[in-house]
Write an enzyme that holds these catalytic residues in place. Structure first.
Site, PDB file in Angstrom:
ATOM      1  N   ARG A  60       0.829  -1.221   0.000  1.00  0.00           N
ATOM      2  CA  ARG A  60       0.000   0.000   0.000  1.00  0.00           C
ATOM      3  C   ARG A  60       0.858   1.264   0.000  1.00  0.00           C
ATOM      4  NH1 ARG A  60      -3.655  -2.752  -0.871  1.00  0.00           N
ATOM      5  NH2 ARG A  60      -4.582  -4.277   0.525  1.00  0.00           N
ATOM      6  N   SER A 111      -1.939  -8.310  10.287  1.00  0.00           N
ATOM      7  CA  SER A 111      -3.180  -8.769  10.908  1.00  0.00           C
ATOM      8  C   SER A 111      -3.045 -10.230  11.375  1.00  0.00           C
ATOM      9  CB  SER A 111      -4.322  -8.650   9.898  1.00  0.00           C
ATOM     10  OG  SER A 111      -4.018  -9.422   8.760  1.00  0.00           O
ATOM     11  N   CYS A 124      -1.968  -0.294  15.849  1.00  0.00           N
ATOM     12  CA  CYS A 124      -2.192  -1.533  16.614  1.00  0.00           C
ATOM     13  C   CYS A 124      -2.242  -1.251  18.103  1.00  0.00           C
ATOM     14  CB  CYS A 124      -1.104  -2.546  16.313  1.00  0.00           C
ATOM     15  SG  CYS A 124       0.478  -2.065  16.986  1.00  0.00           S
ATOM     16  N   GLU A 144     -11.421  -6.101  15.325  1.00  0.00           N
ATOM     17  CA  GLU A 144     -10.549  -4.918  15.340  1.00  0.00           C
ATOM     18  C   GLU A 144     -11.085  -3.979  14.258  1.00  0.00           C
ATOM     19  OE1 GLU A 144      -6.649  -5.248  13.452  1.00  0.00           O
ATOM     20  OE2 GLU A 144      -5.763  -4.167  15.129  1.00  0.00           O
TER      21      GLU A 144
END
Ligand code: NAD
Length: 500
Positions: free
Chosen positions: A178, A227, A282, A385
């Site tokens: 990304r 993740s 996170c 999450e």
């Protein structure tokens, strides 16, 4: 202009040969600003080959000289701070001050790694037996790798490659597809700092190149951050292939607010920790657990105006925005879907940011801050999450009811308590089954010389990131027992040696 981002192999940027690319977006405008290589297994093999050739000479370079490269790298990071932060904000969407924080948190780990000569020292016991000395040493593993997430494109790559390289390894970095620009810039700065070619390689890509990395027999260790489903996959496949693997995954971080807490301080802390970087951290606090009869109502009264006043803007609008857009359209759709589910499942949406739109940036991935009250454990907004600017407030009658929530949650990355009571804080820090704990600190990210890592489904493997654990992860211990001829008795010894 759409730029092409290839790989950095053997000290040079090279175009990819895979013929597959991924779009890199400016999250504030929705425009494609670059095409990143989605590399193939042969390209990964070429990077490993280069790393393997270069590594023995680097391992043989004395540790102080290796540390000097990192020292120079720190200097260059400071020189290029604005450039790095701008490139980071452009592809990630976070504000420039927050992007600088991303670079600085990596730089601090680089500073810690300047102490590598000390951290790599072995141990020595003179006279462990008659004329016997024992010593241990730490040696590099060879070619090692790091696979990193989109949300800290500067910090996490540096957490991985600085200790690994300072310890004498060669490194393959597979950054997030990304935002690939900053990782390449960091590798160029390492070369400028004097790192030999081939010691740090950047191979861009997706699952295909990750699988090639997991299966390559010459890659001996992999550090992953991302993740939890991917963390579990990488841990399982990497371990099955005989590699040393550490994986850090998703999070659901709670803050317990005791009735004696200063609620203005608490509300300010929740705003920064819940909405900073649009919640794409996170260590973001996503659940505030108000303990006691009145705490919840008073907290909501303080949070509501603060959430409504949040300033959301693209990084190009100046430094006073609180946060920017989410990383992708898909991420925005997912967060909106979760907010909708919260409403459908019965939570009270006290502040609704779903309709937020930025004038002039209608194609950007912006979403306004959302605040939920009366969230319960069966709701999707609690179970998942969210990774967006959404804070859940929950109510608990007692301290024990409150701490049961993070204790029973599947994740265990960060947690915090706000209280004035030392006994409660001490009990909390001792009993809670979460890796990083804050006492009146909302985001308890340890500094570079401590280690960073979550428990339960937030961390897989037995060592943490950065701090002394990073040197343990990226080295092997060898222990030598030596005896000189003057101490050797005549004749063969058939009994296992003991100290009797
Ligand atoms: P992600 O899991 O989607 O991607 C992480 C890396 O894995 C990327 O390099 C990506 O290219 C690669 N990857 C993605 N799908 C893959 C697949 N199917 N097979 C192999 N490789 C794959 O994570 P993300 O969206 O980039 O980052 C956000 C997540 O990271 C959040 O869950 C966040 O909590 C977590 N995170 C954790 C920590 C920590 O230290 N625990 C720190 C930062 C972020």
């Amino acid at each position: 202009m759409v730029t092409e981002i290839g790989n950095l192999i053997g000290g040079k940027q090279v175009p990819s040969t895979s013929n597959r690319t991924g779009d890199v977006f400016n999250p504030a405008t929705g425009e494609v600003i670059a095409k990143v290589a989605l590399s193939s297994a042969p390209e990964l093999a070429e990077a490993v080959e280069n790393a393997k050739k270069a590594q023995p000479a680097w391992a043989a370079t004395n540790p102080q000289k290796r540390a000097r490269v990192i020292m120079k790298f720190v200097e260059l990071l400071n020189r290029d701070m604005d450039k790095l932060a701008e490139a980071l904000s452009r592809e990630h969407g976070k504000t420039m001050p927050d992007a600088k924080g991303d670079v600085i948190r990596g730089l601090e780990v680089a500073e810690f790694c300047i102490g590598a000569p000390h951290l790599l020292k072995g141990e020595f016991t003179e006279g462990a037996g008659p004329n016997i000395d024992i010593y241990s040493m730490r040696q590099p593993l060879g070619v090692v790798a790091g696979i990193t997430p989109f949300n800290f494109p500067a910090m996490i790559p540096m957490w991985k490659f600085c200790p690994a390289i300072a310890a004498g390894n060669a490194f393959i970095l597979k950054p997030s597809e990304r935002n690939p620009t900053v990782p390449i810039m960091l590798a160029e700065l390492m070369l400028e700092a004097g790192l030999p070619e081939g010691i740090l390689n950047v191979v861009n890509g997706d699952k295909e190149v990750v699988d090639a990395l997991l299966d390559h027999q010459d890659v001996t260790a992999i550090g992953f951050v991302g993740s939890t489903p991917i963390a579990e996959y990488i841990y399982t496949r990497g371990c099955a292939n005989g590699k040393r693997v550490q994986c850090f995954g998703s999070a659901k971080n709670h803050m317990i607010i005791m009735p004696d807490a200063d609620l203005d301080q608490t509300a300010d802390a929740l705003i920064g920790a819940g909405y900073g970087a649009a919640g794409e951290r996170c260590m973001a606090i996503s659940v505030a657990v108000a303990v006691g009869e009145k705490t919840g109502d008073e907290l909501i009264a303080k949070l509501k105006p603060r959430v409504e006043a949040l300033k959301i803007a693209p990084y190009t609008d100046g430094d006073d925005a609180d946060f920017g857009p989410l990383i992708t359209k898909a991420a925005r759709d997912r967060v909106l879907g979760l907010v909708n589910s919260g409403v459908e499942q019965g939570a009270d949406l006290v502040v609704d940011g779903r309709d937020f739109s930025m004038q002039g940036y209608e194609n950007g991935n912006f979403i306004g801050g959302c605040l939920f009250d009366n969230v319960t454990t069966d709701m999707d907004i609690y179970k998942e999450e969210i990774f967006g600017p959404v804070l859940n407030v929950m109510r608990a009658d007692t301290y024990e009811d409150g701490i049961r929530l993070p204790m029973e949650n599947e994740f265990g990355n960060g947690v915090s308590i706000y209280t004035r009571d030392g006994d409660t804080a001490r009990d909390f820090a001792s009993r809670i089954n979460v890796g990083m704990v804050g006492v009146n600190v909302p985001i308890p990210v340890p500094l570079a010389y401590y280690t960073f890592g979550g428990w339960k489904k937030s961390g897989f493997g037995d060592l943490n990131q950065h701090g002394p654990d990073a040197f343990r992860f990226y080295t092997k211990t060898k222990t030598v027992t030596s005896r000189w001829p003057s101490g050797i008795k005549e004749g063969a010894e058939f009994v296992i040696p003991t100290m009797d």
